[in-house]
Design a protein around this motif. Structure first.
Motif, PDB file in Angstrom:
ATOM      1  N   THR A 216       0.804  -1.220   0.000  1.00  0.00           N
ATOM      2  CA  THR A 216       0.000   0.000   0.000  1.00  0.00           C
ATOM      3  C   THR A 216       0.839   1.272   0.000  1.00  0.00           C
ATOM      4  OG1 THR A 216      -0.139  -0.035   2.405  1.00  0.00           O
ATOM      5  CG2 THR A 216      -1.903  -1.154   1.194  1.00  0.00           C
ATOM      6  N   VAL A 217       2.142   1.143  -0.136  1.00  0.00           N
ATOM      7  CA  VAL A 217       3.022   2.315  -0.143  1.00  0.00           C
ATOM      8  C   VAL A 217       3.351   2.701  -1.579  1.00  0.00           C
ATOM      9  CG1 VAL A 217       5.268   3.224   0.563  1.00  0.00           C
ATOM     10  CG2 VAL A 217       4.026   1.669   2.069  1.00  0.00           C
ATOM     11  N   MET A 218       2.928   3.902  -1.966  1.00  0.00           N
ATOM     12  CA  MET A 218       3.185   4.379  -3.314  1.00  0.00           C
ATOM     13  C   MET A 218       4.518   5.115  -3.397  1.00  0.00           C
ATOM     14  SD  MET A 218       0.918   6.958  -5.645  1.00  0.00           S
ATOM     15  CE  MET A 218      -0.192   5.756  -6.343  1.00  0.00           C
ATOM     16  N   LEU A 219       4.830   5.881  -2.356  1.00  0.00           N
ATOM     17  CA  LEU A 219       6.086   6.607  -2.316  1.00  0.00           C
ATOM     18  C   LEU A 219       6.473   6.832  -0.868  1.00  0.00           C
ATOM     19  CD1 LEU A 219       5.603  10.376  -3.010  1.00  0.00           C
ATOM     20  CD2 LEU A 219       3.678   8.829  -2.973  1.00  0.00           C
ATOM     21  N   SER A 220       7.726   7.189  -0.687  1.00  0.00           N
ATOM     22  CA  SER A 220       8.224   7.404   0.670  1.00  0.00           C
ATOM     23  C   SER A 220       9.341   8.434   0.632  1.00  0.00           C
ATOM     24  CB  SER A 220       8.731   6.094   1.269  1.00  0.00           C
ATOM     25  OG  SER A 220       9.803   5.590   0.495  1.00  0.00           O
ATOM     26  N   THR A 221       9.674   8.900   1.799  1.00  0.00           N
ATOM     27  CA  THR A 221      10.820   9.761   1.987  1.00  0.00           C
ATOM     28  C   THR A 221      11.453   9.348   3.305  1.00  0.00           C
ATOM     29  OG1 THR A 221      11.626  12.044   1.966  1.00  0.00           O
ATOM     30  CG2 THR A 221       9.546  11.625   3.138  1.00  0.00           C
ATOM     31  N   PHE A 222      12.585   9.915   3.638  1.00  0.00           N
ATOM     32  CA  PHE A 222      13.224   9.488   4.879  1.00  0.00           C
ATOM     33  C   PHE A 222      14.007  10.623   5.512  1.00  0.00           C
ATOM     34  CE2 PHE A 222      16.454   8.792   1.656  1.00  0.00           C
ATOM     35  CZ  PHE A 222      17.622   9.221   2.270  1.00  0.00           C
ATOM     36  N   LEU A 223      14.268  10.439   6.799  1.00  0.00           N
ATOM     37  CA  LEU A 223      15.186  11.284   7.545  1.00  0.00           C
ATOM     38  C   LEU A 223      16.161  10.361   8.260  1.00  0.00           C
ATOM     39  CD1 LEU A 223      12.764  13.879   9.191  1.00  0.00           C
ATOM     40  CD2 LEU A 223      14.282  14.264   7.233  1.00  0.00           C
ATOM     41  N   TYR A 224      17.393  10.821   8.387  1.00  0.00           N
ATOM     42  CA  TYR A 224      18.366  10.092   9.193  1.00  0.00           C
ATOM     43  C   TYR A 224      18.022  10.310  10.662  1.00  0.00           C
ATOM     44  CZ  TYR A 224      21.047   9.656   4.895  1.00  0.00           C
ATOM     45  OH  TYR A 224      21.447   9.354   3.613  1.00  0.00           O
ATOM     46  N   ALA A 225      18.607   9.498  11.532  1.00  0.00           N
ATOM     47  CA  ALA A 225      18.273   9.532  12.958  1.00  0.00           C
ATOM     48  C   ALA A 225      18.448  10.924  13.561  1.00  0.00           C
ATOM     49  CB  ALA A 225      19.108   8.507  13.722  1.00  0.00           C
ATOM     50  N   ASP A 226      19.543  11.604  13.243  1.00  0.00           N
ATOM     51  CA  ASP A 226      19.759  12.940  13.811  1.00  0.00           C
ATOM     52  C   ASP A 226      18.742  13.948  13.283  1.00  0.00           C
ATOM     53  OD1 ASP A 226      21.044  12.736  11.275  1.00  0.00           O
ATOM     54  OD2 ASP A 226      22.340  14.423  11.741  1.00  0.00           O
ATOM     55  N   GLU A 227      18.338  13.790  12.030  1.00  0.00           N
ATOM     56  CA  GLU A 227      17.324  14.675  11.453  1.00  0.00           C
ATOM     57  C   GLU A 227      15.956  14.398  12.065  1.00  0.00           C
ATOM     58  OE1 GLU A 227      19.449  15.029   7.069  1.00  0.00           O
ATOM     59  OE2 GLU A 227      17.925  13.481   7.407  1.00  0.00           O
ATOM     60  N   MET A 228      15.666  13.129  12.308  1.00  0.00           N
ATOM     61  CA  MET A 228      14.395  12.780  12.935  1.00  0.00           C
ATOM     62  C   MET A 228      14.335  13.326  14.353  1.00  0.00           C
ATOM     63  SD  MET A 228      11.551  11.417  12.313  1.00  0.00           S
ATOM     64  CE  MET A 228      10.109  10.803  13.160  1.00  0.00           C
ATOM     65  N   ALA A 229      15.443  13.277  15.061  1.00  0.00           N
ATOM     66  CA  ALA A 229      15.497  13.850  16.410  1.00  0.00           C
ATOM     67  C   ALA A 229      15.241  15.353  16.355  1.00  0.00           C
ATOM     68  CB  ALA A 229      16.849  13.550  17.058  1.00  0.00           C
ATOM     69  N   GLU A 230      15.795  16.000  15.355  1.00  0.00           N
ATOM     70  CA  GLU A 230      15.566  17.436  15.184  1.00  0.00           C
ATOM     71  C   GLU A 230      14.094  17.721  14.884  1.00  0.00           C
ATOM     72  OE1 GLU A 230      17.206  21.087  12.392  1.00  0.00           O
ATOM     73  OE2 GLU A 230      18.247  19.169  12.350  1.00  0.00           O
ATOM     74  N   LEU A 231      13.489  16.920  13.992  1.00  0.00           N
ATOM     75  CA  LEU A 231      12.068  17.080  13.682  1.00  0.00           C
ATOM     76  C   LEU A 231      11.215  16.865  14.929  1.00  0.00           C
ATOM     77  CD1 LEU A 231       9.859  17.510  11.497  1.00  0.00           C
ATOM     78  CD2 LEU A 231       9.810  15.017  11.265  1.00  0.00           C
ATOM     79  N   ALA A 232      11.528  15.839  15.704  1.00  0.00           N
ATOM     80  CA  ALA A 232      10.774  15.554  16.929  1.00  0.00           C
ATOM     81  C   ALA A 232      10.896  16.699  17.927  1.00  0.00           C
ATOM     82  CB  ALA A 232      11.259  14.245  17.552  1.00  0.00           C
ATOM     83  N   THR A 233      12.071  17.306  17.988  1.00  0.00           N
ATOM     84  CA  THR A 233      12.268  18.449  18.886  1.00  0.00           C
ATOM     85  C   THR A 233      11.386  19.619  18.460  1.00  0.00           C
ATOM     86  OG1 THR A 233      14.531  17.775  19.345  1.00  0.00           O
ATOM     87  CG2 THR A 233      13.971  20.069  19.823  1.00  0.00           C
ATOM     88  N   HIS A 234      11.390  19.916  17.166  1.00  0.00           N
ATOM     89  CA  HIS A 234      10.523  20.990  16.663  1.00  0.00           C
ATOM     90  C   HIS A 234       9.060  20.685  16.973  1.00  0.00           C
ATOM     91  CE1 HIS A 234      13.454  23.452  14.611  1.00  0.00           C
ATOM     92  NE2 HIS A 234      13.902  22.418  13.916  1.00  0.00           N
ATOM     93  N   MET A 235       8.641  19.452  16.710  1.00  0.00           N
ATOM     94  CA  MET A 235       7.238  19.079  16.931  1.00  0.00           C
ATOM     95  C   MET A 235       6.869  19.191  18.411  1.00  0.00           C
ATOM     96  SD  MET A 235       6.103  18.685  13.995  1.00  0.00           S
ATOM     97  CE  MET A 235       5.196  17.555  13.019  1.00  0.00           C
ATOM     98  N   SER A 236       7.797  18.852  19.283  1.00  0.00           N
ATOM     99  CA  SER A 236       7.538  18.962  20.727  1.00  0.00           C
ATOM    100  C   SER A 236       7.241  20.403  21.112  1.00  0.00           C
ATOM    101  CB  SER A 236       8.736  18.456  21.529  1.00  0.00           C
ATOM    102  OG  SER A 236       8.928  17.091  21.313  1.00  0.00           O
ATOM    103  N   TYR A 237       8.026  21.324  20.583  1.00  0.00           N
ATOM    104  CA  TYR A 237       7.782  22.740  20.882  1.00  0.00           C
ATOM    105  C   TYR A 237       6.481  23.224  20.252  1.00  0.00           C
ATOM    106  CZ  TYR A 237      12.176  23.428  23.262  1.00  0.00           C
ATOM    107  OH  TYR A 237      13.197  23.366  24.167  1.00  0.00           O
TER     108      TYR A 237
END
Length: 98
Positions: A69-90
């Protein structure tokens, strides 16, 4: 859309893969929503950092991890995901429960 972590073979860290079932009903609304969130970030450096993550997600979007069911995807490396999670937390601090 859902996110899965995959170990990187022979390398340190994980990839966080964002799976999308559709370009129009899944990917585009998600990325557009992130852009809207970025426009509400008042600290310039934080907004730029968040937009850079969005840019990376856009540039890495393809069908490499497509399956079932996956047509396309993208990714973040672990450090980038941590940065995204930090932004989302704020950003979640501004959400007022109903």
């Amino acid at each position: 859309m859902w996110i899965e972590a995959k170990n990187r073979s022979g390398r340190y860290g994980s990839l966080f893969i964002f799976n999308f079932g559709s370009v129009y009903s899944d990917y585009a609304p998600y990325i557009n929503h992130l852009e809207e969130l970025a426009s509400g970030i008042m600290i310039k450096e934080c907004a730029e950092s968040f937009r850079e993550l969005i840019r990376k997600m856009r540039s890495r979007c393809d069908d490499k991890y497509a399956h079932d069911t996956v047509m396309l995807s993208t990714f973040l490396y672990a450090d980038e995901m941590a940065e995204l999670a930090t932004h989302m937390s704020y950003l979640l601090q501004d959400v007022v429960p109903e």
